[in-house]
Write a protein that holds these residues in place. Structure first.
Motif, mmCIF file in Angstrom:
data_model
loop_
_atom_site.group_PDB
_atom_site.id
_atom_site.type_symbol
_atom_site.label_atom_id
_atom_site.label_comp_id
_atom_site.label_asym_id
_atom_site.label_seq_id
_atom_site.Cartn_x
_atom_site.Cartn_y
_atom_site.Cartn_z
ATOM 1 N N PHE A 215 -8.001 -67.991 12.237
ATOM 2 C CA PHE A 215 -9.214 -67.869 13.043
ATOM 3 C C PHE A 215 -10.284 -68.867 12.613
ATOM 4 C CE2 PHE A 215 -8.492 -63.110 14.262
ATOM 5 C CZ PHE A 215 -7.507 -63.508 15.156
ATOM 6 N N SER A 216 -10.224 -69.326 11.376
ATOM 7 C CA SER A 216 -11.229 -70.282 10.902
ATOM 8 C C SER A 216 -11.132 -71.620 11.632
ATOM 9 C CB SER A 216 -11.095 -70.499 9.392
ATOM 10 O OG SER A 216 -9.841 -71.071 9.072
ATOM 11 N N LEU A 217 -10.012 -71.865 12.329
ATOM 12 C CA LEU A 217 -9.867 -73.097 13.110
ATOM 13 C C LEU A 217 -10.458 -72.965 14.515
ATOM 14 C CD1 LEU A 217 -6.193 -74.142 12.215
ATOM 15 C CD2 LEU A 217 -8.322 -74.843 11.112
ATOM 16 N N ILE A 218 -10.734 -71.738 14.935
ATOM 17 C CA ILE A 218 -11.208 -71.521 16.306
ATOM 18 C C ILE A 218 -12.548 -72.211 16.585
ATOM 19 C CG2 ILE A 218 -12.000 -69.748 17.937
ATOM 20 C CD1 ILE A 218 -9.753 -67.954 16.955
ATOM 21 N N PRO A 219 -13.520 -72.211 15.656
ATOM 22 C CA PRO A 219 -14.790 -72.887 15.974
ATOM 23 C C PRO A 219 -14.619 -74.351 16.379
ATOM 24 C CG PRO A 219 -15.071 -71.491 14.057
ATOM 25 C CD PRO A 219 -13.598 -71.484 14.371
ATOM 26 N N GLU A 220 -13.707 -75.063 15.734
ATOM 27 C CA GLU A 220 -13.480 -76.465 16.105
ATOM 28 C C GLU A 220 -12.869 -76.562 17.501
ATOM 29 O OE1 GLU A 220 -11.366 -80.558 14.400
ATOM 30 O OE2 GLU A 220 -11.063 -78.645 13.359
ATOM 31 N N ILE A 221 -11.946 -75.639 17.822
ATOM 32 C CA ILE A 221 -11.345 -75.617 19.160
ATOM 33 C C ILE A 221 -12.412 -75.302 20.204
ATOM 34 C CG2 ILE A 221 -9.617 -74.497 20.623
ATOM 35 C CD1 ILE A 221 -8.101 -73.801 17.982
ATOM 36 N N VAL A 222 -13.271 -74.345 19.886
ATOM 37 C CA VAL A 222 -14.368 -73.980 20.793
ATOM 38 C C VAL A 222 -15.288 -75.178 21.021
ATOM 39 C CG1 VAL A 222 -16.448 -72.557 21.011
ATOM 40 C CG2 VAL A 222 -14.301 -71.519 20.249
ATOM 41 N N ASN B 286 -14.489 -78.285 20.841
ATOM 42 C CA ASN B 286 -13.734 -79.217 21.681
ATOM 43 C C ASN B 286 -13.856 -78.830 23.155
ATOM 44 O OD1 ASN B 286 -11.752 -80.827 22.908
ATOM 45 N ND2 ASN B 286 -10.326 -80.632 21.192
ATOM 46 N N LEU B 287 -13.695 -77.548 23.449
ATOM 47 C CA LEU B 287 -13.805 -77.065 24.828
ATOM 48 C C LEU B 287 -15.242 -77.167 25.342
ATOM 49 C CD1 LEU B 287 -11.558 -73.887 24.451
ATOM 50 C CD2 LEU B 287 -10.958 -75.972 25.701
ATOM 51 N N LYS B 288 -16.184 -76.915 24.459
ATOM 52 C CA LYS B 288 -17.606 -76.991 24.823
ATOM 53 C C LYS B 288 -17.966 -78.399 25.287
ATOM 54 C CE LYS B 288 -22.168 -76.256 22.686
ATOM 55 N NZ LYS B 288 -22.857 -75.883 21.409
ATOM 56 N N LYS B 289 -17.425 -79.406 24.613
ATOM 57 C CA LYS B 289 -17.698 -80.795 24.978
ATOM 58 C C LYS B 289 -17.151 -81.138 26.361
ATOM 59 C CE LYS B 289 -17.787 -82.598 20.232
ATOM 60 N NZ LYS B 289 -17.073 -83.445 19.232
ATOM 61 N N ARG B 290 -16.184 -80.343 26.838
ATOM 62 C CA ARG B 290 -15.594 -80.589 28.153
ATOM 63 C C ARG B 290 -16.371 -79.880 29.268
ATOM 64 N NH1 ARG B 290 -9.042 -80.395 26.683
ATOM 65 N NH2 ARG B 290 -9.291 -81.111 24.527
ATOM 66 N N LYS B 291 -17.517 -79.296 28.905
ATOM 67 C CA LYS B 291 -18.430 -78.665 29.873
ATOM 68 C C LYS B 291 -17.772 -77.494 30.605
ATOM 69 C CE LYS B 291 -21.367 -81.970 28.923
ATOM 70 N NZ LYS B 291 -22.528 -81.718 28.030
ATOM 71 N N LEU B 292 -16.966 -76.727 29.890
ATOM 72 C CA LEU B 292 -16.291 -75.578 30.494
ATOM 73 C C LEU B 292 -17.143 -74.322 30.307
ATOM 74 C CD1 LEU B 292 -12.722 -76.355 29.103
ATOM 75 C CD2 LEU B 292 -13.535 -76.754 31.434
ATOM 76 N N ASN B 293 -17.116 -73.450 31.299
ATOM 77 C CA ASN B 293 -17.913 -72.220 31.266
ATOM 78 C C ASN B 293 -17.053 -71.077 30.712
ATOM 79 O OD1 ASN B 293 -19.951 -70.316 31.685
ATOM 80 N ND2 ASN B 293 -19.291 -69.921 33.792
ATOM 81 N N PHE B 294 -17.143 -70.842 29.426
ATOM 82 C CA PHE B 294 -16.294 -69.840 28.780
ATOM 83 C C PHE B 294 -17.041 -69.207 27.611
ATOM 84 C CE2 PHE B 294 -15.936 -73.414 26.010
ATOM 85 C CZ PHE B 294 -15.675 -72.895 24.750
ATOM 86 N N ARG B 295 -16.497 -68.104 27.148
ATOM 87 C CA ARG B 295 -16.944 -67.500 25.897
ATOM 88 C C ARG B 295 -15.718 -66.912 25.208
ATOM 89 N NH1 ARG B 295 -22.469 -64.473 26.203
ATOM 90 N NH2 ARG B 295 -23.043 -66.663 26.473
ATOM 91 N N TRP B 296 -15.653 -67.097 23.904
ATOM 92 C CA TRP B 296 -14.485 -66.682 23.115
ATOM 93 C C TRP B 296 -14.913 -65.551 22.185
ATOM 94 C CZ3 TRP B 296 -10.501 -70.920 21.697
ATOM 95 C CH2 TRP B 296 -9.374 -70.359 21.072
ATOM 96 N N PHE B 297 -14.145 -64.459 22.200
ATOM 97 C CA PHE B 297 -14.452 -63.284 21.384
ATOM 98 C C PHE B 297 -13.328 -63.049 20.373
ATOM 99 C CE2 PHE B 297 -16.246 -62.814 25.603
ATOM 100 C CZ PHE B 297 -17.570 -62.476 25.344
ATOM 101 N N ILE B 298 -13.701 -62.784 19.135
ATOM 102 C CA ILE B 298 -12.725 -62.430 18.102
ATOM 103 C C ILE B 298 -12.915 -60.961 17.746
ATOM 104 C CG2 ILE B 298 -11.985 -62.780 15.715
ATOM 105 C CD1 ILE B 298 -12.692 -65.710 15.990
ATOM 106 N N ILE B 299 -11.824 -60.182 17.857
ATOM 107 C CA ILE B 299 -11.843 -58.767 17.500
ATOM 108 C C ILE B 299 -10.985 -58.587 16.254
ATOM 109 C CG2 ILE B 299 -11.151 -56.448 18.204
ATOM 110 C CD1 ILE B 299 -11.767 -57.254 21.074
#
Length: 387
Positions: free
Chosen positions: A231-238, A240-253
């Motif tokens: 899960f510590s890799l998810i912020p970098e992936i997020v 990456n997606l943020k830079k692509r101007k995508l409308n999303f939100r990622w939740f970790i449970i």
């Protein structure tokens, strides 16, 4: 038949989820089942106690069942427990001393079958039982577990086990490659999934976290925060997606502690994704979140039988997963999900967000999924418990 099931604890995770599903499926008129936790912590004890007899205490307590231990033994136990914690800090494990003192008390209950429901301490504990059939579940990539814990293959330990149950064909093949002498007594069996209960609990939205509200594309990842889940890799992936101007939100449970959680939080701030990536913590009922998410993402380095992926399929939520060893037993790439190395997983997630045709095809395919518990129950009864 009288059965004892041993678990490490009652904390949320794959083992306890599988135990919940197992006890809800077993014929309780045919079997008398006790459950014993090595560490009596976690929030799932009451749920399991609705189905089977949970022994009142564990190695962390002063008594087992309802039989008090005299005060002098209480003092010894407290001293041993404190000493154990101190020695663990310098790499010395004295658990066998505690195990050998507790097992004889449980043996007086005269079980026909004792099950270690996970590798590691639960299996070591069960190995001390005598004159009863012993089964051990393996819920991990055994080679990966040995590498992480810096251990060699446990030939002597598994020589004391009568049958080994691996939760996927992949994990079975890995296990017997390291312990070939155990091949004759090792089988593969996917986890039971209580699909009816999962669907029913997914309808409960009364306690949905207010932070889960979002009108865009919702992504969820579920599991304990540890190095295997990555899960510590998810912020970098997020990011990456943020830079692509995508409308999303990622939740970790999920919850965790130690370096992996610290690294996850550090990376959230490092990549400035506090608004796009939210940690919702541990949830006893994650199913409403899976059901109401547009996508479940697994970033795992290794999985044995991934409960979260099976739950997503039952609830009709599309999946993107990394290419861990057993993934192809559970996902057909480009049919009911997408599979990718961790390095390119952002591309697969983007496809699911922007390619409506692809997304709808996968969602439609998943909508026809039925989990085959009947075959699992048949193997469990006839080839494992009875044999």
């Amino acid at each position: 038949m009288k059965i004892l099931i041993v678990v490490p604890s009652f904390r949320n995770g794959g083992t306890i989820t599988s135990l919940k599903n197992l006890v809800s499926w077993l014929d309780l008129f045919k079997y008398q089942i006790d459950v014993f936790a090595i560490t009596n912590t976690g929030s799932n004890r009451d749920f399991i106690a609705n189905y089977v007899n949970v022994l009142g205490h564990s190695l962390d307590d002063k008594q087992i069942g309802h039989t008090p231990i005299v005060s002098i033994k209480n003092m010894v136990f407290i001293i041993v427990k404190t000493l154990k914690k101190l020695l663990e800090k310098i790499g010395i494990d004295i658990s066998p001393i505690a195990f050998k003192s507790v097992v004889p008390k449980l043996e007086k209950k005269k079980y026909d079958l004792v099950i270690a429901f996970q590798e590691g301490q639960a299996t070591r504990f069960v190995s001390y039982f005598k004159n009863t059939k012993k089964i051990s579940w393996v819920r991990c990539d055994y080679s990966n577990m040995l590498r992480i814990t810096n251990q060699k293959p446990q030939h002597k330990l598994y020589a004391n086990i009568d049958k080994v149950v691996c939760v996927s064909e992949y994990t079975k093949n890995v296990f017997i490659s390291l312990l070939p002498e155990a091949a004759f007594k090792t089988v593969s069996l996917h986890n039971l999934m209580s699909d009816r209960l999962i669907i029913e609990k997914s309808m409960d939205i009364n306690e949905l976290d207010s932070n889960f509200k979002f009108d865009g594309f919702r992504i969820v990842s579920i599991g304990r925060i540890d190095p295997v889940k990555r899960f510590s890799l998810i912020p970098e992936i997020v990011n990456n997606l943020k830079k692509r101007k995508l409308n999303f939100r990622w939740f970790i449970i999920g919850e965790g502690e130690g370096k992996e959680k610290e690294l996850l939080i550090d990376n959230i701030f490092k990549y400035s994704v506090q608004n796009e990536l939210l940690l919702l913590g541990e949830k006893n009922n994650p199913y409403p979140y899976i059901k109401r998410s547009d996508l479940l993402v697994s970033t795992s380095k290794s999985e044995a039988c991934p409960n979260a992926i099976n739950e997503a399929k039952i609830l009709g939520t599309p999946i993107v997963a990394t290419d861990f060893g057993s993934v192809y037993e559970f996902i057909e790439d480009n049919v009911n999900g997408l599979i990718s190395p961790i390095e390119t997983i952002a591309d697969k997630i983007e496809q699911m967000i922007i390619n409506e045709t692809l997304y709808n095809k996968i969602k439609n395919n998943i909508s026809h999924f039925k989990y085959d518990n009947d075959e699992i129950i048949n193997v469990l009864y006839n080839d494992i418990i009875v044999s």
